[in-house]
Enzyme design. Sequence first.
Site, short mmCIF file in Angstrom:
data_model
loop_
_atom_site.label_atom_id
_atom_site.label_comp_id
_atom_site.label_asym_id
_atom_site.label_seq_id
_atom_site.Cartn_x
_atom_site.Cartn_y
_atom_site.Cartn_z
N ALA A 3 0.84 -1.21 0.00
CA ALA A 3 0.00 0.00 0.00
C ALA A 3 0.87 1.25 0.00
O ALA A 3 0.59 2.23 -0.69
CB ALA A 3 -0.93 0.01 1.21
N HIS A 23 7.07 2.98 1.45
CA HIS A 23 7.54 4.31 1.03
C HIS A 23 9.02 4.23 0.68
O HIS A 23 9.47 4.72 -0.34
CB HIS A 23 7.41 5.34 2.17
N ARG A 59 -7.90 6.72 -2.15
CA ARG A 59 -7.33 7.82 -1.38
C ARG A 59 -7.73 9.18 -1.96
O ARG A 59 -7.37 10.21 -1.45
CB ARG A 59 -5.83 7.61 -1.44
FE1 CFM Z 1 2.50 11.24 4.07
FE2 CFM Z 1 0.61 11.04 5.54
FE3 CFM Z 1 1.44 8.99 4.04
FE4 CFM Z 1 0.28 11.16 2.92
FE5 CFM Z 1 -2.07 9.89 2.93
FE6 CFM Z 1 -1.67 9.75 5.52
FE7 CFM Z 1 -0.90 7.74 4.02
MO1 CFM Z 1 -3.40 8.19 4.38
S1 CFM Z 1 0.83 12.65 4.26
S2 CFM Z 1 1.99 10.02 2.35
S3 CFM Z 1 -1.40 11.41 1.56
S4 CFM Z 1 2.32 9.86 5.75
S5 CFM Z 1 -3.35 10.45 4.48
S6 CFM Z 1 -0.84 11.14 7.06
S7 CFM Z 1 -1.80 7.66 5.90
S8 CFM Z 1 -2.30 7.83 2.43
S9 CFM Z 1 1.01 6.85 3.77
#
Ligand code: CFM
Length: 548
Positions: free
Chosen positions: A70, A201, A101
Amino acid sequence: MGADLKIEIEGLNPEKIKSELIADYPTKLARKRAKQIIINSVGCDGEVPEIQSNVRTVPGLIGQRGCCYAGCKGVILGPTRDIVNITHGPIGCGFYSWLTRRNQTDPDQSPDGHNFMTYSFSTDMQEEQIIFGGEKKLKQAIQEAYDIFKPKAIAVFSTCPVGLIGDDVHTVCREMKAKLGINIFGFSCEGYKGVSQSAGHHIANNGIFTHVVGTNDTVKEGKFKINLLGEYNIGGDSFELERIFKKCGITLISTFSGNSTIDGFANAHTADLNLIMCHRSINYVAEMMEKKYGLPWIKINFIGALATAKSLRKIAHYFGDASLIAKVEEVIAEELPEVEKAQKEIRPRTEGKRAMMFVGGSRAHHYQELFNELGITTLSAGYEFGHRDDYEGRRVLSEIKVDADSRNIEELVINPDPEKYRPRKSAEEVEELRQSGLKFSEYDGMMTEMKTGALVIDDISQYETDKLIEIFRPDIFCAGIKEKYSVQKYGIPMKQLHSYDYGGPYAGFKGAVNFYKEIDRMVNSKVWSYLKAPWEKNPELMANYACE
Ligand code: CFM
């Protein structure tokens, strides 16, 4: 910073509330959770208590987290419109990570109009592939996608079974890249890797840096060239930021990865400054770009009107150009009156309300800015998968223990590029900028900006969420879809800060006004007071949480 917050509710102080939360846990679990539930305190030097984070969730607790796949496919690469993103795996992984999302894009901005985000690509793995291997089907899928769409690039994302059966997606991608002559690359982002989507990530950052960044040297026009990292165009946030940059005369080379294209990534090394919005998801790319291309990064936040103004001033400060500094001030002066007008009207109705937010790895921090602008206090907040640096600041990076789970994720060794490395500022200029208050490569974390006495909770469980709501009865609770309806059943308005429900943008100046209106509507709606949870009407429906 760190002002006192008295959270005394019916004789419960933060210490007692914390013990309440873990009182019914078995001893070992209680001990573990005690390290992840912290009462915030901020020393005059910004020192905050240590919080345990980025560790495995104890099986049996219902948590908020997602998986490595994810984080890689859904979060980082998902918002890019002209890469065909193929999920190698069973159909559900591809389908449920497809646009849920609400990351938006504008294909009209691309000359070829490519937009593959409206398709969910999957190899639809079946029993046959699980037993005999899925590489053949993957090759077919890549060929089929190429034949139909003729994309510039194809990316392949591994789901859990791929790792279990040992399909070599990287070799398949290399072969198909040679055959088709377009950029094709794969990610070993099997869902089970790491402890959360945070691992995904990192894997996505490594992949995109290795296979895409720096592959297009075209230098675009523009005096002040930036990349925006960690902004994903949820509910149109990137569109609002693009509007503001344009107005200021700032050239956006690429966004990682809201409203993005592969050419933007390929060209990112030609910019002169990286801005980091969501530190958690993208700090690796920023670090690697600095090492390889000499591109510095600063932390910014465009959530909140004042935060936006501050971030724009930081950019102008970095470039140090008098006309840009003046232009930024002009834009701020032009944009703020509308925000202030909305604030003046709404704030009397929201002042003194209390919020809680448990989201991802950056929004639980950033959205406190917007709530502050409404006079709403954050009693408790936490990340799903943040690391200690997202809570306590990057100064603790060297103290973070590398465990087996994080060792699983490759750390790339990056050296300066012999031809393309170009420091954007001399050592003296950097020092001068530092002296005048611009912080490079730094993030202070969420806790330094929260009030003393606030509860900071990492990887909160559903059980703790229920308990907290019963104790605090907050005026608004922010989290995601999995939590939404249980919170609402308590008669508490719930705002999704991942997908924004149906709203947005909330970034920038116009976004702030949208958010004020939305929160006003939610916290002042009478409807919540009429709600009684099913288990309040029929106590036999109450789950028995006692775990002996
Ligand atoms: Fe950064 Fe986030 Fe995330 Fe995000 Fe998101 Fe998120 Fe996420 Mo949900 S800003 S990228 S756009 S850590 S809202 S608080 S949890 S998808 S992995």
